[in-house]
Design a protein around this motif. Structure first.
Motif, PDB file in Angstrom:
ATOM      1  N   ILE A  79      -4.149  -7.826  -2.682  1.00  0.00           N
ATOM      2  CA  ILE A  79      -4.087  -6.358  -1.925  1.00  0.00           C
ATOM      3  C   ILE A  79      -4.498  -5.346  -2.799  1.00  0.00           C
ATOM      4  N   MET A  80      -4.147  -5.004  -4.252  1.00  0.00           N
ATOM      5  CA  MET A  80      -4.496  -4.027  -5.071  1.00  0.00           C
ATOM      6  C   MET A  80      -6.033  -4.239  -5.301  1.00  0.00           C
ATOM      7  N   MET A  81      -6.414  -5.331  -5.454  1.00  0.00           N
ATOM      8  CA  MET A  81      -7.719  -5.126  -5.810  1.00  0.00           C
ATOM      9  C   MET A  81      -8.677  -5.047  -4.806  1.00  0.00           C
ATOM     10  N   ASN A  82      -8.315  -5.316  -3.253  1.00  0.00           N
ATOM     11  CA  ASN A  82      -9.031  -4.902  -2.256  1.00  0.00           C
ATOM     12  C   ASN A  82      -9.040  -3.387  -2.104  1.00  0.00           C
TER      13      ASN A  82
ATOM     14  N   THR B 225       0.773  -1.234   0.021  1.00  0.00           N
ATOM     15  CA  THR B 225      -0.055   0.025  -0.112  1.00  0.00           C
ATOM     16  C   THR B 225       1.024   1.140  -0.119  1.00  0.00           C
ATOM     17  N   ALA B 226       1.876   1.261   0.663  1.00  0.00           N
ATOM     18  CA  ALA B 226       2.798   2.395   0.847  1.00  0.00           C
ATOM     19  C   ALA B 226       3.590   2.717  -0.478  1.00  0.00           C
ATOM     20  N   ILE B 227       3.823   1.720  -1.042  1.00  0.00           N
ATOM     21  CA  ILE B 227       4.554   1.609  -2.331  1.00  0.00           C
ATOM     22  C   ILE B 227       3.568   2.196  -3.391  1.00  0.00           C
ATOM     23  N   ILE B 228       2.295   1.814  -3.388  1.00  0.00           N
ATOM     24  CA  ILE B 228       1.311   2.479  -4.351  1.00  0.00           C
ATOM     25  C   ILE B 228       1.294   3.708  -3.895  1.00  0.00           C
TER      26      ILE B 228
END
Length: 341
Positions: A308-311, A284-287
């Motif tokens: 994680i990205m889809m959530n 999440t932090a990277i995105i």
């Protein structure tokens, strides 16, 4: 646009992931955007080429196929044949004539192309001098191209020779690695003052028109940030300033330093026991910071990353926009490189 409109969010997110190449099936089934190739693959060259052939014949969107062929001690081609063993380092190349650098880059680029590589994680634009004017970690390892923009024209010869053979280059490690600790193994910190960091950034900025991808540093620059550079949105924006299509690439997200930072601890559990909540915090932090390509050496973790990205997308339209921004940049570069037919 037809390709873009046909893609699901998961397919767009998968373009953002670069994994260490293991099985072709994993890459094909998860529609991964890029693979990392190392000396291990080149030491088993026939097996590697079979894997790449299988992927090429099955995958919808061609891959970024990356390796770090710097020369000197970071020399992946040396795993294939003895004739590649003596390729000069960055420190040696910066003292060569531009014509010789260009011819050498073409020769190396042609070999990489023949071995299915289209992205070189080089040149190293990290400074040769640290903030106290001593030789830096990268200089001692002969990996630095220099300390300022005076040799930018020589780096340009290297990059141009590569590009002429179908290889896109990646500058690293923004904003300039000048720590004496190895950021792959522990949290590396730099006490460089803001002025020195700005000086180091000039090298990257000068070559931004020539090099369309930038690898972010995992070093924590204490004077300008509260976190490692790759996690800091302001430092990522600094790297992209004036170049909105610049692709931002992480170093290995499974590196000890980044996972340690995400856990908020000074020590972390062994590889297989790393907590899911910490990994979610890391991704999440990277995105959030604005990175486009998320590289990871622990290949199977790519599925967790996609989940994680889809959530995140389900919880907030902000993340849907972020992923689409990165996927669009990636596809633009693939199109420019001639990968999209």
């Amino acid at each position: 646009m037809p390709l873009w409109e046909s893609m699901t969010m998961r397919q767009k997110a998968a373009q953002m992931i670069m994994v260490f190449l293991t099985s072709p099936q994993f890459v094909i089934e998860n529609e991964i955007g890029g693979v990392l190739i190392t000396g291990k693959h080149f030491r088993e060259i026939d097996s590697y080429l079979r894997k790449m052939s299988e992927i090429d014949s099955s995958i919808k969107i061609p891959l970024f196929v990356a390796t770090d062929q710097e020369g000197g001690i970071v020399n992946r081609l040396a795993s294939i044949a003895d004739r590649w063993h003596s390729l000069p380092s960055a420190r040696e190349m910066r003292h060569m004539d531009t014509s010789k650098i260009h011819v050498l880059a073409q020769k190396v680029g042609q070999a990489l192309n023949e071995y299915k590589i289209n992205m070189n994680l080089a040149p190293v634009l990290d400074p040769s001098k640290d903030y106290s004017n001593k030789n830096s970690f990268m200089e001692e390892n002969r990996r630095s191209w220099g300390n300022d923009t005076s040799v930018a024209f020589k780096v340009r010869s290297f990059v141009t020779g590569m590009r002429e053979k179908g290889i896109v280059c990646v500058s690293k490690h923004f904003p300039g690695y000048d720590s004496w600790t190895n950021s792959d193994l522990q949290i590396a910190v730099s006490a460089s003052p803001k002025e020195k960091i700005e000086h180091n950034v000039e090298f990257f900025s000068t070559l931004a028109n020539d090099i369309p991808v930038t690898m972010m540093s995992s070093v924590h620059f204490l004077r300008i940030s509260s976190r490692p550079a790759v996690f800091d949105a302001n430092i990522v924006k600094m790297a992209r300033r004036g170049h909105p299509d610049m692709l931002m690439l992480t170093d290995d997200l499974w590196g000890t330093s980044l996972r340690t930072w995400a856990s908020g601890k000074t020590q972390i559990p062994p590889r297989k026991n790393y907590p899911d909540k910490d990994f979610k915090r890391l991704v999440t932090a990277i995105i959030d910071a604005g990175n486009d390509i998320l590289m990871i050496s622990y290949t199977s973790k790519a599925i967790n990353m996609l989940d994680i990205m889809m959530n995140l997308c389900e919880k907030s339209s902000k993340y849907k926009r972020r992923i689409e921004e990165s996927a669009a940049r990636i596809l633009k570069l693939k199109h420019k490189m001639g990968l999209l037919k």
